[in-house]
Design a protein around this motif. Structure first.
Motif, PDB file in Angstrom:
ATOM      1  N   LYS A 132      -2.033  -7.121   7.582  1.00 46.96           N
ATOM      2  CA  LYS A 132      -2.434  -5.730   7.790  1.00 46.96           C
ATOM      3  C   LYS A 132      -1.804  -4.855   6.709  1.00 46.96           C
ATOM      4  CE  LYS A 132      -3.475  -5.682  12.718  1.00 46.96           C
ATOM      5  NZ  LYS A 132      -3.235  -5.003  14.007  1.00 46.96           N
ATOM      6  N   THR A 133      -2.401  -4.870   5.552  1.00 46.44           N
ATOM      7  CA  THR A 133      -1.905  -4.077   4.443  1.00 46.44           C
ATOM      8  C   THR A 133      -2.848  -2.910   4.162  1.00 46.44           C
ATOM      9  OG1 THR A 133      -1.294  -4.113   2.095  1.00 46.44           O
ATOM     10  CG2 THR A 133      -3.085  -5.581   2.778  1.00 46.44           C
ATOM     11  N   LYS A 134      -2.271  -1.801   3.695  1.00 47.49           N
ATOM     12  CA  LYS A 134      -3.068  -0.647   3.296  1.00 47.49           C
ATOM     13  C   LYS A 134      -3.409  -0.702   1.812  1.00 47.49           C
ATOM     14  CE  LYS A 134      -1.124   2.381   6.859  1.00 47.49           C
ATOM     15  NZ  LYS A 134      -0.369   3.633   7.114  1.00 47.49           N
ATOM     16  N   VAL A 164      -5.179  -1.215  -1.496  1.00 40.14           N
ATOM     17  CA  VAL A 164      -6.596  -1.184  -1.866  1.00 40.14           C
ATOM     18  C   VAL A 164      -6.887  -2.297  -2.870  1.00 40.14           C
ATOM     19  CG1 VAL A 164      -8.442   0.177  -2.896  1.00 40.14           C
ATOM     20  CG2 VAL A 164      -6.727   1.296  -1.446  1.00 40.14           C
TER      21      VAL A 164
END
Length: 210
Positions: A159-161, A163
């Motif tokens: 669950k990484t933000k 991009v």
């Protein structure tokens, strides 16, 4: 193509013996507490199903008790692997590595990778260590600094933000490879949080903080 693996699912959506990973994965992926294992023959897989999971996971339970005894004594398990990542910026240039905890001898070192994060590096390092241990038929505990990476590992979900861009395409490819490895392999080793307050810096630490 001849099938050379059979899968026993003791705890899953529909317990049983399966002749391909795709069907097996439908029973265990996302199922909390799933227990399953691959076997080289149908006969062994069916016998294992009848025998139950305790006969195959007892080694893991013994190792867990031994490791927690070591932790209770206030020291890490010396015969283990420590992993760490370093990232210049967030996101930034990231690399990760794994070492023998007792000696600090480097086992693997990957990177640098562009536009990544430290937690991603820690996660990739853990899976790299698990794959290395399995390839070399070893069962050593693995230590990491990152609670987040441990959660990602247990949930099999990153669950990484971060991009996805052309610059970090390689990083996302490695994440997908790591998740695929977790979906298609079973491991009997403990992955634990390194206690920096008690033990000092992780032996795999790069010696620089961003």
């Amino acid at each position: 193509m001849k099938n050379n693996k059979f899968y026993t699912v003791w705890i899953g959506r529909v317990p049983g013996v399966y002749q391909d990973w795709e069907t097996c994965s439908e029973q265990v992926n996302g199922f909390k507490g799933a227990k399953y294992k691959s076997f080289p023959s149908l006969q062994e897989a069916e016998a294992a199903f009848q025998a139950g999971p305790d006969n195959y996971f007892i080694k893991e339970l013994k190792q867990e008790k031994a490791s927690w005894k070591t932790l209770a004594e206030g020291r890490p398990e010396a015969n283990s692997i420590s992993v760490d990542a370093a990232c210049s910026g967030n996101p930034g240039v990231m690399e990760y590595r794994g070492v023998y905890t007792e000696t600090g001898t480097e086992i693997f070192h990957q990177g640098p990778f562009q536009k990544a994060t430290n937690n991603i590096g820690e996660f990739l390092a853990i899976v790299h260590a698990l794959a290395w241990l399995k390839k070399n038929d070893l069962e050593l505990p693995v230590y990491t600094d990152s609670r987040t990476a441990i959660i990602w590992l247990k949930n099999k979900e990153v669950k990484t933000k971060l991009v996805r861009t052309e610059e970090n395409e390689k990083v996302f490819e490695l994440i997908q490879r790591a998740l695929y490895w977790l979906d298609t392999n079973h491991y009997n080793v403990l992955v634990m949080k390194w206690n920096t307050n008690l033990w000092g810096e992780n032996p795999a630490d790069f010696g620089r903080k961003s």
